[in-house]
Design a protein around this motif. Sequence first.
Motif, PDB file in Angstrom:
ATOM      1  N   ASP A 282       0.640  -1.108  -0.015  1.00 11.33           N
ATOM      2  CA  ASP A 282      -0.015  -0.045  -0.001  1.00 11.33           C
ATOM      3  C   ASP A 282       0.668   1.342  -0.014  1.00 11.33           C
ATOM      4  N   LEU A 283       0.233   2.409  -0.824  1.00 10.85           N
ATOM      5  CA  LEU A 283       0.918   3.579  -0.930  1.00 10.85           C
ATOM      6  C   LEU A 283       0.573   4.700   0.129  1.00 10.85           C
ATOM      7  N   LEU A 284       0.595   4.226   1.284  1.00 12.17           N
ATOM      8  CA  LEU A 284       0.512   5.139   2.503  1.00 12.17           C
ATOM      9  C   LEU A 284       1.793   6.131   2.303  1.00 12.17           C
ATOM     10  N   ASN A 285       1.574   7.364   2.955  1.00 11.43           N
ATOM     11  CA  ASN A 285       2.620   8.414   2.715  1.00 11.43           C
ATOM     12  C   ASN A 285       4.037   7.995   3.136  1.00 11.43           C
ATOM     13  N   LYS A 286       3.634   7.336   4.428  1.00 10.16           N
ATOM     14  CA  LYS A 286       5.027   6.864   5.002  1.00 10.16           C
ATOM     15  C   LYS A 286       5.990   5.702   4.337  1.00 10.16           C
ATOM     16  N   ASN A 287       5.121   5.010   3.547  1.00 10.80           N
ATOM     17  CA  ASN A 287       5.565   3.731   2.854  1.00 10.80           C
ATOM     18  C   ASN A 287       5.968   4.446   1.747  1.00 10.80           C
ATOM     19  N   VAL A 288       5.319   5.245   0.942  1.00 12.88           N
ATOM     20  CA  VAL A 288       5.939   6.085  -0.282  1.00 12.88           C
ATOM     21  C   VAL A 288       7.386   6.778  -0.042  1.00 12.88           C
ATOM     22  N   SER A 289       7.457   7.436   0.925  1.00 11.80           N
ATOM     23  CA  SER A 289       8.366   8.162   1.251  1.00 11.80           C
ATOM     24  C   SER A 289       9.941   7.275   1.159  1.00 11.80           C
ATOM     25  N   LEU A 290       9.753   5.968   1.978  1.00  9.11           N
ATOM     26  CA  LEU A 290      10.489   5.011   2.266  1.00  9.11           C
ATOM     27  C   LEU A 290      10.683   4.280   0.830  1.00  9.11           C
ATOM     28  N   LEU A 291       9.943   4.102   0.106  1.00  8.62           N
ATOM     29  CA  LEU A 291      10.038   3.540  -1.153  1.00  8.62           C
ATOM     30  C   LEU A 291      10.946   4.490  -2.014  1.00  8.62           C
ATOM     31  N   LYS A 292      10.860   5.759  -2.185  1.00 12.60           N
ATOM     32  CA  LYS A 292      11.683   6.617  -2.838  1.00 12.60           C
ATOM     33  C   LYS A 292      13.057   6.535  -2.261  1.00 12.60           C
ATOM     34  N   SER A 293      13.199   6.408  -1.058  1.00 12.97           N
ATOM     35  CA  SER A 293      14.784   6.405  -0.611  1.00 12.97           C
ATOM     36  C   SER A 293      15.204   4.911  -0.647  1.00 12.97           C
ATOM     37  N   ASN A 294      14.526   3.851  -1.203  1.00 17.12           N
ATOM     38  CA  ASN A 294      15.003   2.570  -1.416  1.00 17.12           C
ATOM     39  C   ASN A 294      15.074   1.930  -0.038  1.00 17.12           C
TER      40      ASN A 294
END
Length: 347
Positions: A282-294
């Motif tokens: 899921d694309l929760l905001n915190k998950n998205v931020s951590l995905l961007k930083s790998n």
Amino acid sequence: MKKYTIKDIAELAGVSKGTVDRVIHNRGKVSQKALDKVTKLLEEIDYQPNPIARSLKNNKIYKIYVVLPNPDEDSFWKPCVDGVNQAIEEFKSFLVDIKLFYYSPHSTKSFQNVNNTVINLSPDAVLFPPIFYKESISIANRYKSAGIIVSIFNNQINLKEAVNFVGQDLYQSGRVAARLMEMIVPKKTDIVICHLDEPFNNATHMQKKEKGFRDYFENLGHFEYNLLTFNADKESLHKSLNDFLNIQKNVSGIFVTTSKVFNVVEVLQERKHKNLKIIGYDLLNKNVSLLKSNAISFLIHQRSKSQTYLGLTYLVEHFLFNKDIPNQKLLPIDIVNSENLDSYIEN
């Protein structure tokens, strides 16, 4: 093709508009001669009645209620609220009353109390995610006994009382996560299946994901990974996860079966466990931020907004336009990483 009005048909058949209306809607008395003339004409022009106008003539307001976990307590459900609001906006000109009811996602008692309230309001249909297995079966039976249509989303369980399910094949999503994990972790290492915040024995959505994940590796024929299961709640996660990893020193990847993957990564980043490969949902905001930083390798997007929107659309169109409700609508299993993230955020 010309669209014929009742007035057009009446003039062509040489009868009154009232006679045409009675023939089309099969109500009231009509002479055989008039019936034959109108019926023949309708066949010749291939007349299709306007379903919207027909539904409005019933003058009945259909009540469709959605029972959701409170998004203030679990942000996974916020897009589900957006899906409900989209349906409300789309069908606001029709005779439907769509309402939202919230319960605590951490309390079976809250789930039962809110559903008791909804039953007493006698809706025509109810849409809810059966996150509590035993309680969901019980409440679905009560809805059906009260003549209320039941539709479910997010978690596909064997509910004979439900007319429809919208969501992903959770077993298959577990297999997809396993295939991704196999691609990014070294062989002969440990992989952790991590369940957070929910009693595992009553959470079939986590069970199905774990089964799919394990079955993938077991079906490889050359079992070169050791799979471990880890359960924790948010309050004890920091200590219990660190204690677990201090003992299990060969861990290379963690599969988090819920949207709480950010909680796991935050614990890992505080310590020395920074090189583990993480897959979650899921694309929760915190998950998205951590995905961007790998810090997260992959997220599986469950399209939670689409789940509620489609579930409601099927119910509304059934009541208004007499459309059949599909038994299930399986949504795609979207694999998101840092490279294709923007296309999902934009949509």
